[in-house]
Write a protein that holds these residues in place. Structure first.
Motif, PDB file in Angstrom:
ATOM      1  N   PHE A   1      -7.365  -0.192  -5.652  1.00 17.99           N
ATOM      2  CA  PHE A   1      -6.539  -1.383  -5.497  1.00 17.99           C
ATOM      3  C   PHE A   1      -6.763  -2.364  -6.640  1.00 17.99           C
ATOM      4  O   PHE A   1      -7.816  -2.428  -7.248  1.00 17.99           O
ATOM      5  CB  PHE A   1      -6.821  -2.072  -4.152  1.00 17.99           C
ATOM      6  CG  PHE A   1      -8.156  -2.770  -4.068  1.00 17.99           C
ATOM      7  CD1 PHE A   1      -8.293  -4.105  -4.435  1.00 17.99           C
ATOM      8  CD2 PHE A   1      -9.280  -2.092  -3.612  1.00 17.99           C
ATOM      9  CE1 PHE A   1      -9.516  -4.759  -4.350  1.00 17.99           C
ATOM     10  CE2 PHE A   1     -10.515  -2.733  -3.522  1.00 17.99           C
ATOM     11  CZ  PHE A   1     -10.627  -4.071  -3.890  1.00 17.99           C
TER      12      PHE A   1
ATOM     13  N   SER B   1      -8.916   4.518  -1.834  1.00 15.16           N
ATOM     14  CA  SER B   1      -7.798   3.615  -2.109  1.00 15.16           C
ATOM     15  C   SER B   1      -8.160   2.749  -3.310  1.00 15.16           C
ATOM     16  O   SER B   1      -9.043   1.891  -3.218  1.00 15.16           O
ATOM     17  CB  SER B   1      -7.500   2.733  -0.888  1.00 15.16           C
ATOM     18  OG  SER B   1      -7.087   3.515   0.203  1.00 15.16           O
TER      19      SER B   1
ATOM     20  N   SER C   1       0.845  -1.192   0.000  1.00 17.97           N
ATOM     21  CA  SER C   1       0.000   0.000   0.000  1.00 17.97           C
ATOM     22  C   SER C   1       0.878   1.239   0.000  1.00 17.97           C
ATOM     23  O   SER C   1       1.782   1.369   0.830  1.00 17.97           O
ATOM     24  CB  SER C   1      -0.916  -0.002   1.235  1.00 17.97           C
ATOM     25  OG  SER C   1      -1.679   1.186   1.307  1.00 17.97           O
TER      26      SER C   1
END
Length: 400
Positions: free
Chosen positions: A164, A162, A47
């Protein structure tokens, strides 16, 4: 051995920090030397935020070849010049300064509001040339990676998002101020994550403009936990020793000091608070007898964490190399720092010059090697303490 067969899900979290991101490369270089030469990526989950997102994506795209990935990263970071990241020629800087001045005086009625202080088009070109995003999918398909996340802040939604890419078993998440969104990661996601407010222009993704992922990211460890991590290695870019108390009243802070202070807060304070929160949850879980945990805490799991931060103040190192900064940028910083600028935090974020970045790489390598045994145990999935960090950090964030 591929990551899919490992019981431990070790995540690597790389926060932002501008040019300070070179320190992360030094720590990662040490890890490649600690592990066997033929090792694949030891982090099933990666991350990254802001400049940490760039380092994260490079690792994810070359997950099958850890050493070659780090060799690429080190080559770029060790040969950086500011004009690789943002335009530094005097004509561009003169136009930018005039645009800001005209906009303030005229209210933006004739020239329009400026989007940013600096133009980071050179960085977009550099990333486009050096990162193959399609390799991320291959890393996942071949079992070398479970997921990689890049975080950016939506200006309209006011939420931390986020983006992903990961295995099909991983689901997105929706919380009050944060979202996890499955996506085929591309250059726009990176440019959004590194769009430092006021410094670099915002990046459009879909129907929204995004800025640096450190904004609104109150829980920077959250993406890694949502993606399945049960232990997290964090490579920070600032030590957590507090500033000395002033002995006398000095000059009021300049714009440059305030800007550097804001960036320092954005990139590190959220991480420190989140690490404290995770530590307290771990202490609570460990205080409950093991036979009762399955019933009382079936939806909670402990997270082992390890934090590596610089042993030296990166502002001092940046100040030593301040003359490496292009003349046009030095003049702007000098103007916004004022008489009391001193060792300004802003300099350490913008100094993308090889003399500075090489010293940060060397410092990261040295600091990682100081904890070589602990680092190896953590990365290999051996039994480790709930928290491994410098003593002053452990003392500050522990409840007991």
């Amino acid at each position: 051995m591929k990551n899919s067969s490992k019981s431990e899900k070790t995540a690597l979290v790389l926060p932002g920090g501008g040019a300070r991101g070179a320190f992360q490369v030094g720590v990662l270089k040490a890890i490649t030397e600690i592990l066997p030469r033929s090792s694949v990526n030891p982090f099933p989950i990666i991350s990254g935020t802001s400049v940490g997102a760039i380092n994260a994506i490079v690792l994810a795209s070359r997950a099958a070849h850890l050493r070659s990935a780090l060799a690429e990263l080190e080559h770029v970071w060790a040969n950086f010049r500011c004009n690789h990241v943002y335009k530094t020629d005097q004509l561009t800087m003169l136009r930018s300064s005039f645009h800001w001045l005209s906009s303030i005086i005229l209210g933006g009625s004739l020239v329009g509001a400026p989007k940013s202080l600096l133009d980071n088009a050179p960085l977009r070109g550099l990333l486009s040339k050096n990162i193959c995003f399609s390799r991320i999918k291959k890393s996942i398909e071949n079992g070398y990676l479970d997921a990689v996340a890049v975080t950016a802040a939506g200006y309209e939604s006011a939420r931390s998002k986020s983006f992903f890419e990961g295995t099909l078993e991983i689901n997105g998440w929706d919380r009050t101020r944060r979202l996890g969104i499955r996506a085929d990661l591309n250059l726009d996601h990176l440019m959004a994550s590194i769009a430092v407010p006021m410094v670099f222009p915002p990046q459009r993704i879909g129907n929204e403009y995004f800025g640096d992922g450190a904004m609104r990211q109150a829980t920077p460890l959250s993406p890694a936990i949502h993606l399945g991590a049960n232990r997290i290695l964090i490579i920070g870019v600032r030590d957590e020793v507090g500033e000395k108390e002033p002995t006398e009243l000095g000059l009021p802070p300049s714009f440059g000091q305030i800007a550097g202070y804001i960036l320092d807060t954005l990139f590190m304070d959220g991480l420190y608070s989140d690490l404290e929160r995770v530590t307290h949850i771990n202490e609570l879980i460990d205080s409950v007898p093991e036979q009762k945990r399955k019933e009382a805490m079936k939806n909670v799991r402990p997270i082992d964490t390890m934090l590596v931060v610089p042993s030296e103040d990166l502002r001092d190192i940046a100040f030593h190399y301040r003359q490496e900064l292009p003349f046009s940028i030095r003049m702007i910083l000098h103007g916004i720092e004022g008489k009391g600028g001193g060792k300004n935090k802003l300099l350490s974020f913008l100094l993308f010059e090889k003399a500075y970045t090489r010293e940060l790489i060397a410092l990261g390598y040295k600091d990682a090697m100081k904890v070589k045994d602990e680092l190896e145990a953590f990365v290999r999935g051996a039994e480790v303490p709930r928290l491994f960090a410098p003593d002053w950090i452990k003392r500050d964030i522990s409840s007991f």
